[in-house]
Motif scaffolding. Structure first.
Motif, PDB file in Angstrom:
ATOM      1  N   LYS A 211      21.337 -26.790  48.555  1.00  0.00           N
ATOM      2  CA  LYS A 211      21.419 -25.070  48.868  1.00  0.00           C
ATOM      3  C   LYS A 211      22.229 -25.352  49.721  1.00  0.00           C
ATOM      4  O   LYS A 211      22.611 -23.649  50.128  1.00  0.00           O
ATOM      5  CB  LYS A 211      20.347 -24.414  47.762  1.00  0.00           C
ATOM      6  CG  LYS A 211      19.919 -24.413  46.482  1.00  0.00           C
ATOM      7  CD  LYS A 211      18.907 -24.257  45.847  1.00  0.00           C
ATOM      8  CE  LYS A 211      18.377 -24.795  44.999  1.00  0.00           C
ATOM      9  NZ  LYS A 211      16.248 -24.250  44.193  1.00  0.00           N
ATOM     10  N   TRP A 254      23.595 -36.918  44.854  1.00  0.00           N
ATOM     11  CA  TRP A 254      23.693 -36.141  45.264  1.00  0.00           C
ATOM     12  C   TRP A 254      24.768 -36.186  46.356  1.00  0.00           C
ATOM     13  O   TRP A 254      25.702 -35.289  46.670  1.00  0.00           O
ATOM     14  CB  TRP A 254      22.359 -35.929  46.443  1.00  0.00           C
ATOM     15  CG  TRP A 254      21.881 -35.191  45.758  1.00  0.00           C
ATOM     16  CD1 TRP A 254      20.826 -35.826  44.977  1.00  0.00           C
ATOM     17  CD2 TRP A 254      21.128 -33.838  45.151  1.00  0.00           C
ATOM     18  NE1 TRP A 254      19.785 -35.261  44.708  1.00  0.00           N
ATOM     19  CE2 TRP A 254      20.528 -33.604  44.688  1.00  0.00           C
ATOM     20  CE3 TRP A 254      22.994 -32.955  45.454  1.00  0.00           C
ATOM     21  CZ2 TRP A 254      20.061 -32.609  43.820  1.00  0.00           C
ATOM     22  CZ3 TRP A 254      22.016 -31.071  44.277  1.00  0.00           C
ATOM     23  CH2 TRP A 254      21.237 -31.555  43.923  1.00  0.00           C
ATOM     24  N   ILE A 257      27.269 -35.423  43.007  1.00  0.00           N
ATOM     25  CA  ILE A 257      27.578 -33.605  43.365  1.00  0.00           C
ATOM     26  C   ILE A 257      28.456 -32.877  44.904  1.00  0.00           C
ATOM     27  O   ILE A 257      29.664 -31.948  43.926  1.00  0.00           O
ATOM     28  CB  ILE A 257      26.502 -33.575  43.104  1.00  0.00           C
ATOM     29  CG1 ILE A 257      25.382 -33.486  42.045  1.00  0.00           C
ATOM     30  CG2 ILE A 257      26.006 -31.817  43.177  1.00  0.00           C
ATOM     31  CD1 ILE A 257      24.013 -33.637  41.497  1.00  0.00           C
ATOM     32  N   ALA A 258      28.572 -33.817  45.856  1.00  0.00           N
ATOM     33  CA  ALA A 258      28.683 -32.480  46.331  1.00  0.00           C
ATOM     34  C   ALA A 258      29.849 -32.465  46.922  1.00  0.00           C
ATOM     35  O   ALA A 258      30.948 -32.164  46.550  1.00  0.00           O
ATOM     36  CB  ALA A 258      28.168 -32.900  48.152  1.00  0.00           C
ATOM     37  N   TYR A 259      30.737 -33.927  46.131  1.00  0.00           N
ATOM     38  CA  TYR A 259      32.133 -34.299  46.710  1.00  0.00           C
ATOM     39  C   TYR A 259      33.105 -33.216  45.400  1.00  0.00           C
ATOM     40  O   TYR A 259      33.816 -32.481  46.131  1.00  0.00           O
ATOM     41  CB  TYR A 259      31.992 -35.539  46.748  1.00  0.00           C
ATOM     42  CG  TYR A 259      33.831 -35.849  46.644  1.00  0.00           C
ATOM     43  CD1 TYR A 259      33.942 -35.799  48.024  1.00  0.00           C
ATOM     44  CD2 TYR A 259      34.823 -35.710  46.092  1.00  0.00           C
ATOM     45  CE1 TYR A 259      35.633 -36.265  48.458  1.00  0.00           C
ATOM     46  CE2 TYR A 259      35.864 -36.248  45.998  1.00  0.00           C
ATOM     47  CZ  TYR A 259      36.227 -36.661  48.189  1.00  0.00           C
ATOM     48  OH  TYR A 259      37.590 -36.518  47.983  1.00  0.00           O
ATOM     49  N   ASP A 260      32.185 -33.511  44.327  1.00  0.00           N
ATOM     50  CA  ASP A 260      32.529 -32.441  43.050  1.00  0.00           C
ATOM     51  C   ASP A 260      32.891 -31.182  43.743  1.00  0.00           C
ATOM     52  O   ASP A 260      33.615 -30.176  43.243  1.00  0.00           O
ATOM     53  CB  ASP A 260      32.510 -32.364  42.135  1.00  0.00           C
ATOM     54  CG  ASP A 260      32.859 -33.913  41.433  1.00  0.00           C
ATOM     55  OD1 ASP A 260      32.953 -34.874  41.915  1.00  0.00           O
ATOM     56  OD2 ASP A 260      31.497 -34.714  40.822  1.00  0.00           O
ATOM     57  N   ARG A 261      31.561 -29.995  44.720  1.00  0.00           N
ATOM     58  CA  ARG A 261      31.633 -29.362  44.715  1.00  0.00           C
ATOM     59  C   ARG A 261      32.580 -28.697  45.654  1.00  0.00           C
ATOM     60  O   ARG A 261      33.102 -27.485  45.888  1.00  0.00           O
ATOM     61  CB  ARG A 261      30.182 -28.859  45.260  1.00  0.00           C
ATOM     62  CG  ARG A 261      30.095 -27.474  45.107  1.00  0.00           C
ATOM     63  CD  ARG A 261      29.729 -26.391  44.086  1.00  0.00           C
ATOM     64  NE  ARG A 261      29.140 -25.426  44.853  1.00  0.00           N
ATOM     65  CZ  ARG A 261      27.599 -24.654  45.264  1.00  0.00           C
ATOM     66  NH1 ARG A 261      26.970 -25.422  44.751  1.00  0.00           N
ATOM     67  NH2 ARG A 261      27.521 -23.259  45.513  1.00  0.00           N
ATOM     68  N   PHE A 262      31.895 -29.387  46.775  1.00  0.00           N
ATOM     69  CA  PHE A 262      32.929 -28.964  48.067  1.00  0.00           C
ATOM     70  C   PHE A 262      33.500 -30.189  48.944  1.00  0.00           C
ATOM     71  O   PHE A 262      34.260 -29.523  50.146  1.00  0.00           O
ATOM     72  CB  PHE A 262      30.966 -29.203  49.578  1.00  0.00           C
ATOM     73  CG  PHE A 262      31.237 -27.973  49.381  1.00  0.00           C
ATOM     74  CD1 PHE A 262      30.908 -26.769  49.008  1.00  0.00           C
ATOM     75  CD2 PHE A 262      29.059 -28.035  48.804  1.00  0.00           C
ATOM     76  CE1 PHE A 262      30.207 -25.756  48.848  1.00  0.00           C
ATOM     77  CE2 PHE A 262      28.493 -26.792  48.483  1.00  0.00           C
ATOM     78  CZ  PHE A 262      28.917 -26.153  48.961  1.00  0.00           C
TER      79      PHE A 262
END
Ligand code: SF4
Length: 436
Positions: A211, A254, A257-262
């Motif tokens: 977050k 994670w 998830i992180a790679y897709d978002r950032f």
């Protein structure tokens, strides 16, 4: 409060300070009319285009300099006390602390428990934030000092109090939120202890830390190091293959998830997890530029890459060489694999890799950085028919030619009767040390 002296230790050649005639032994009095409390202040005050610096010469005379420079140009002064203040010791008693697991009788400085945020900026140390004053929090935010490396361990406040054995450790997590809000870049570290902060707790910690991304730019997860000196300490057990695999699964979830978002991977597993789980190491891209190498994250992948590049560029030779490479058990198979490849271009270079068992701290310690001179000597003395012994620089104390138990490299060399070549921690130097 004790007055800090800020005595000049050395001046960088060609620097502004050299041009002005500032010399070792001089003392910094003030910058722009302000006293300098510590290295935070120093860097902040120096980040200006116009400076008025007052220096006191050894005879007591004060010299004032008006300096015009580029905003971020450094003056080129190294002070005798790099931190320009006393070191702050830690206020915790972590259940996993390696210093508590060291045998008595070693050099006193090895038992010093530092937890000083200024060392985070100076040397990349990871700090728990438990003894960081409100003034320091404000200064980091005002001075925009980044990145700060944080020993998180868990985002569960009660569990953090228990793990750090400090009733303020949960509260200290609020500082992470404040830094994130202020845009201070952070790298986090989680020392994973079986049955304590792993599994669902790790999942929760990564979820909370995510977050705070992108200010929290990376979080490494490393398995706790367990020496044989744990009597009277919290009972901790090493992770097995299945548990290592389960930990990697959480981290890799994670990463996705992180790679897709950032577009970066955020969570990082140290190399040890992959070796323990017997899984292939991630590809280079997954390490986001190797942000946490000092925590053993991506070291093997980077070493292999550098070695391959250096080997591809090397001129072949048929010179004969016989080398023994001594290292920790963790990295030994990688070094052995790389040394096999040397023969592609250097058919007469024979490298034998010897994994040194850690009798001093116990066999569960497998990193090269914790091998002592006595273990090295005992295991190599009668087993080194080769011409040269290679040892990695990580076996030495930072900036010294001394091993952890105070044996110097020349003493070891004399005892085993062979020259020792210290290998820097990059793949190109590893190749060079084998073929030169
Ligand atoms: S913060 Fe914890 S692990 Fe670090 S030195 Fe202090 S007690 Fe040891």
């Amino acid at each position: 409060m004790k007055k800090q002296e800020h005595t000049v230790k050395s001046i960088a050649p060609g620097s502004i300070a050299e041009e002005l005639g500032i010399e070792p032994g001089d003392r910094l009095v003030e910058i722009n009319g302000q006293k300098v409390k510590d290295v935070f202040d120093y860097h902040y005050l120096c980040n200006e285009e116009f400076l008025t610096v007052v220096i006191e010469k050894p005879d007591g005379e004060e010299w004032e300099f008006d300096i015009e420079k580029e905003y971020e140009d450094d003056l080129g002064i190294e002070f005798e006390n790099g931190m320009m203040d006393d070191y702050r010791s830690c206020s915790n008693k972590c259940i996993f602390c390696f210093i508590d697991q060291m045998p008595p009788g070693m050099r006193e400085t090895l038992y010093f428990k530092d937890d000083d945020s200024r060392l985070s900026f100076l040397q990349g140390n990871y700090v728990t934030l438990t003894n960081m004053s409100e003034e320091d929090v404000e200064r980091i935010i005002t001075y925009k000092m980044s990145p700060i490396n944080v020993s998180v361990q868990t985002m569960n406040p009660e569990l953090r109090c228990m793990m750090l054995h400090n009733r303020f450790a949960g509260e200290a997590l609020k500082k992470i939120y404040r830094f994130a809000e202020a845009g201070i870049v952070m790298n986090g570290q989680i020392v994973l202890c079986k049955g304590v902060n792993d599994g669902a707790e790790l999942e929760y910690s990564l979820q909370e830390l995510f977050k705070l991304a992108p200010a929290m730019q990376s979080v490494s997860v490393v398995p706790v190091g367990l020496s044989k000196y744990r009597e009277g300490l919290y009972p901790l057990e090493p992770f097995n293959k299945e548990e290592a695999g389960a930990t990697i699964d959480i981290i890799e979830k994670w990463q996705k998830i992180a790679y897709d978002r950032f577009g970066f991977h955020f969570a990082q597993a140290s190399d040890e997890w992959y070796l323990l789980a017997d899984r292939p190491l991630p590809e280079e891209e997954r390490y986001d530029g190797f942000l946490q190498l000092e925590n053993g994250v991506g070291m093997i992948t980077l070493l292999e890459k550098e070695f391959s590049e250096a080997l591809a560029a090397a001129e072949p030779s048929d010179k004969e060489k016989h080398i023994l490479a001594a290292t920790g058990r963790l990295i030994a198979p990688t070094i052995a694999k790389l040394s096999e490849r040397v023969r592609e271009k250097f058919p007469n270079v024979h490298v034998r890799v010897k994994a040194i068992r850690n009798d001093f701290f116990g066999e569960r310690i497998t990193v090269a950085g914790l091998i002592t001179g006595q273990d090295l000597i005992a295991q190599v003395k009668d087993d080194c028919p080769e011409d040269t012994l290679l040892i990695p620089i990580s076996m030495l104390r930072s900036g010294e030619e001394t091993l952890l138990d105070d044996y110097t490299v020349s003493q070891v060399s004399e005892i085993i009767g062979k020259p020792i070549r210290i290998v820097k921690s990059d793949g190109a130097d590893l190749l060079q040390s084998m073929i030169e």
